[in-house]
Design a protein around this motif. Structure first.
Motif, PDB file in Angstrom:
ATOM      1  N   SER A 187      10.791  16.906  -9.068  1.00  0.00           N
ATOM      2  CA  SER A 187      11.997  17.262  -8.332  1.00  0.00           C
ATOM      3  C   SER A 187      12.053  18.758  -8.073  1.00  0.00           C
ATOM      4  O   SER A 187      11.704  19.558  -8.940  1.00  0.00           O
ATOM      5  N   GLY A 188      12.475  19.105  -6.877  1.00  0.00           N
ATOM      6  CA  GLY A 188      12.546  20.519  -6.509  1.00  0.00           C
ATOM      7  C   GLY A 188      13.957  20.919  -6.152  1.00  0.00           C
ATOM      8  O   GLY A 188      14.782  20.085  -5.779  1.00  0.00           O
ATOM      9  N   ILE A 189      14.216  22.205  -6.311  1.00  0.00           N
ATOM     10  CA  ILE A 189      15.532  22.726  -5.936  1.00  0.00           C
ATOM     11  C   ILE A 189      15.319  24.058  -5.232  1.00  0.00           C
ATOM     12  O   ILE A 189      14.504  24.879  -5.678  1.00  0.00           O
ATOM     13  N   LEU A 213       6.023  19.137   3.763  1.00  0.00           N
ATOM     14  CA  LEU A 213       5.845  19.974   2.570  1.00  0.00           C
ATOM     15  C   LEU A 213       6.448  19.280   1.348  1.00  0.00           C
ATOM     16  O   LEU A 213       5.880  19.296   0.259  1.00  0.00           O
ATOM     17  N   MET A 214       7.586  18.653   1.556  1.00  0.00           N
ATOM     18  CA  MET A 214       8.234  17.945   0.443  1.00  0.00           C
ATOM     19  C   MET A 214       7.340  16.798  -0.044  1.00  0.00           C
ATOM     20  O   MET A 214       7.228  16.554  -1.249  1.00  0.00           O
ATOM     21  N   THR A 215       6.686  16.141   0.894  1.00  0.00           N
ATOM     22  CA  THR A 215       5.753  15.068   0.512  1.00  0.00           C
ATOM     23  C   THR A 215       4.609  15.649  -0.318  1.00  0.00           C
ATOM     24  O   THR A 215       4.224  15.086  -1.351  1.00  0.00           O
ATOM     25  N   ALA A 216       4.085  16.791   0.118  1.00  0.00           N
ATOM     26  CA  ALA A 216       2.998  17.428  -0.632  1.00  0.00           C
ATOM     27  C   ALA A 216       3.454  17.786  -2.048  1.00  0.00           C
ATOM     28  O   ALA A 216       2.722  17.563  -3.022  1.00  0.00           O
ATOM     29  N   ASP A 217       4.688  18.314  -2.167  1.00  0.00           N
ATOM     30  CA  ASP A 217       5.245  18.646  -3.498  1.00  0.00           C
ATOM     31  C   ASP A 217       5.147  17.455  -4.446  1.00  0.00           C
ATOM     32  O   ASP A 217       4.869  17.619  -5.632  1.00  0.00           O
ATOM     33  N   ILE A 218       5.457  16.302  -3.889  1.00  0.00           N
ATOM     34  CA  ILE A 218       5.576  15.100  -4.724  1.00  0.00           C
ATOM     35  C   ILE A 218       4.205  14.496  -5.030  1.00  0.00           C
ATOM     36  O   ILE A 218       3.865  14.236  -6.178  1.00  0.00           O
ATOM     37  N   ILE A 219       3.404  14.326  -3.974  1.00  0.00           N
ATOM     38  CA  ILE A 219       2.175  13.556  -4.194  1.00  0.00           C
ATOM     39  C   ILE A 219       1.035  14.403  -4.770  1.00  0.00           C
ATOM     40  O   ILE A 219       0.050  13.863  -5.226  1.00  0.00           O
ATOM     41  N   PRO A 273      13.903  12.080  -8.520  1.00  0.00           N
ATOM     42  CA  PRO A 273      15.346  12.049  -8.724  1.00  0.00           C
ATOM     43  C   PRO A 273      16.054  12.973  -7.748  1.00  0.00           C
ATOM     44  O   PRO A 273      16.055  14.179  -7.929  1.00  0.00           O
ATOM     45  N   VAL A 274      16.605  12.413  -6.699  1.00  0.00           N
ATOM     46  CA  VAL A 274      17.319  13.220  -5.700  1.00  0.00           C
ATOM     47  C   VAL A 274      18.598  12.506  -5.278  1.00  0.00           C
ATOM     48  O   VAL A 274      18.764  11.317  -5.526  1.00  0.00           O
ATOM     49  N   GLY A 275      19.455  13.243  -4.635  1.00  0.00           N
ATOM     50  CA  GLY A 275      20.709  12.675  -4.151  1.00  0.00           C
ATOM     51  C   GLY A 275      20.516  11.935  -2.832  1.00  0.00           C
ATOM     52  O   GLY A 275      19.435  11.950  -2.240  1.00  0.00           O
TER      53      GLY A 275
HETATM   54  N1  TRP Z   1      14.623  19.072  -0.166  1.00  0.00           N
HETATM   55  C1  TRP Z   1      15.153  19.157  -1.497  1.00  0.00           C
HETATM   56  C2  TRP Z   1      16.615  19.605  -1.414  1.00  0.00           C
HETATM   57  O1  TRP Z   1      16.985  20.301  -0.508  1.00  0.00           O
HETATM   58  C3  TRP Z   1      14.373  20.118  -2.341  1.00  0.00           C
HETATM   59  C4  TRP Z   1      12.970  19.656  -2.527  1.00  0.00           C
HETATM   60  C5  TRP Z   1      11.845  20.240  -2.022  1.00  0.00           C
HETATM   61  C6  TRP Z   1      12.545  18.533  -3.292  1.00  0.00           C
HETATM   62  N2  TRP Z   1      10.753  19.535  -2.392  1.00  0.00           N
HETATM   63  C7  TRP Z   1      11.136  18.491  -3.168  1.00  0.00           C
HETATM   64  C8  TRP Z   1      13.212  17.560  -4.036  1.00  0.00           C
HETATM   65  C9  TRP Z   1      10.383  17.483  -3.776  1.00  0.00           C
HETATM   66  C10 TRP Z   1      12.464  16.575  -4.649  1.00  0.00           C
HETATM   67  C11 TRP Z   1      11.059  16.518  -4.517  1.00  0.00           C
HETATM   68  O2  TRP Z   1      17.380  19.269  -2.295  1.00  0.00           O
END
Ligand code: TRP
Length: 328
Positions: free
Chosen positions: A6-8, A129-135, A143-145
């Protein structure tokens, strides 16, 4: 073991909504999952390329995570920009993400409306980019909203496309990890919706006792019940939600009785609430400042996080390059 990412984005202080919506659950997840919790500093450039507070805000999140009880021995806490493998994977994924689907993304359309003079390519490819973060960690749970669910749906599309194109079952599909019953929604103090930074109605984990009191005293109310057991207006329901979270059952019932018998004094309720909220925030606030003073320590945590994240990322990227057909 399931892997969680999860990213913030480092946009400033974190508030009670962040705590109950995410951090509290991260603390549970760290006991049972392989967890990667990172600060999406590169994502934040899609809206603010020049940002003097980038570094400071990043450290604030680390300090807050630690103050809330994230254990750096159990999870990797790192900066997105410290893991170059993410950006290489992002480049490859960009070749299978199509302009049309990216333009249809709701958050892209919203942001494009908000910053018409800066509809940059990074904004368009944000979900890539978000997909790259995860995979990059082959994670299967995110876990996101609710606001991030479309991004995750796009991530699943990119992932299944990758697997299909190369005819290999390599990446698992990332699913939103919902906390369901566990998720406590912190309401807004202005009587509508949930607590969020943008609505300017948030109580931050760094707010001091006076600020908390000021904010709570300013909360919207109504003119009070005129008949016994009158149904509650939205802002009053919200105040009772706060009571439920921060006060004891006895105290909750006391104010409920006062309401139902039309004797309630909203100011009494607010002073009481402000004190209870401060009791909750105070120890966290003190720890945040303590950690924040110790920049070397925060740097050390980020370095350890970077090592953990990179060792996982390097493995994935090597496989990906082989799958694509680079000579390794
Ligand atoms: N897009 C998410 C947000 O604005 C932040 C985010 C970036 C993120 N990369 C992610 C969340 C990867 C979960 C997984 O809240």
């Amino acid at each position: 073991m399931d892997t969680v990412v999860s990213g913030i984005r480092p946009t400033g202080e974190l508030h009670l909504g962040n705590y109950f919506g995410a951090i509290k659950n991260f603390i549970k997840l760290q006991e049972t999952h392989k967890c990667f919790f990172f600060i999406a500093d590169v994502h934040s450039l899609t809206t603010h390329l020049k940002n003097e507070k980038l570094y400071e805000n990043t450290l604030k999140i680390v300090a807050t995570y630690l103050a809330c009880g994230l254990d750096y021995n159990k999870v990797a806490i790192y900066r997105q920009s410290d893991v170059p493998e993410i950006f290489e994977l992002y480049t490859y994924l960009n070749m299978l993400a199509y302009k049309g689907e990216l333009e249809r993304c709701v958050t892209f359309k919203e942001k494009a409306k908000k910053q018409p003079d800066n509809i940059n390519a990074g904004l368009l490819t944000y979900p890539v980019l978000m997909t790259a973060d995860i995979i990059i960690h082959k994670a299967n749970k995110v876990p996101v909203g609710k606001d991030q669910e479309q991004h995750l749906e796009m991530a699943r599309n990119f992932v299944s496309r990758f697997n299909r194109i190369f005819n290999i079952d390599f990446f698992p599909l990332p699913h939103p990890y919902s906390f369901d019953d566990d998720l406590i929604k912190i309401p807004a103090l202005d009587g509508t919706g949930k607590m969020g930074k943008s609505e300017n109605n948030a109580i931050y984990l760094t707010d001091d006792v006076n600020i908390i009191q000021k904010k709570v005293l300013k909360a919207v109310t109504d003119s009070g019940p005129t008949e016994p057991f009158q149904s509650m207006s939205e802002p009053i329901k919200n105040l009772f939600t706060f009571l439920k979270i921060f006060a004891s059952e006895n105290d909750y019932n006391y104010f409920l009785n006062e309401y139902n018998s039309c004797k309630i004094k909203y100011s009494e309720l607010k002073y009481f609430l402000a004190e209870k909220i401060n009791n909750f925030v105070q120890p966290i606030r003190e720890k945040i400042f303590e950690f924040f003073e110790n920049k070397n320590f925060l740097e050390k945590i980020l370095n350890e996080g970077k090592e953990k994240a990179r060792s996982s990322a390097i493995k994935t990227l090597l496989e990906v390059k082989k799958i694509i057909g680079f000579k390794i």
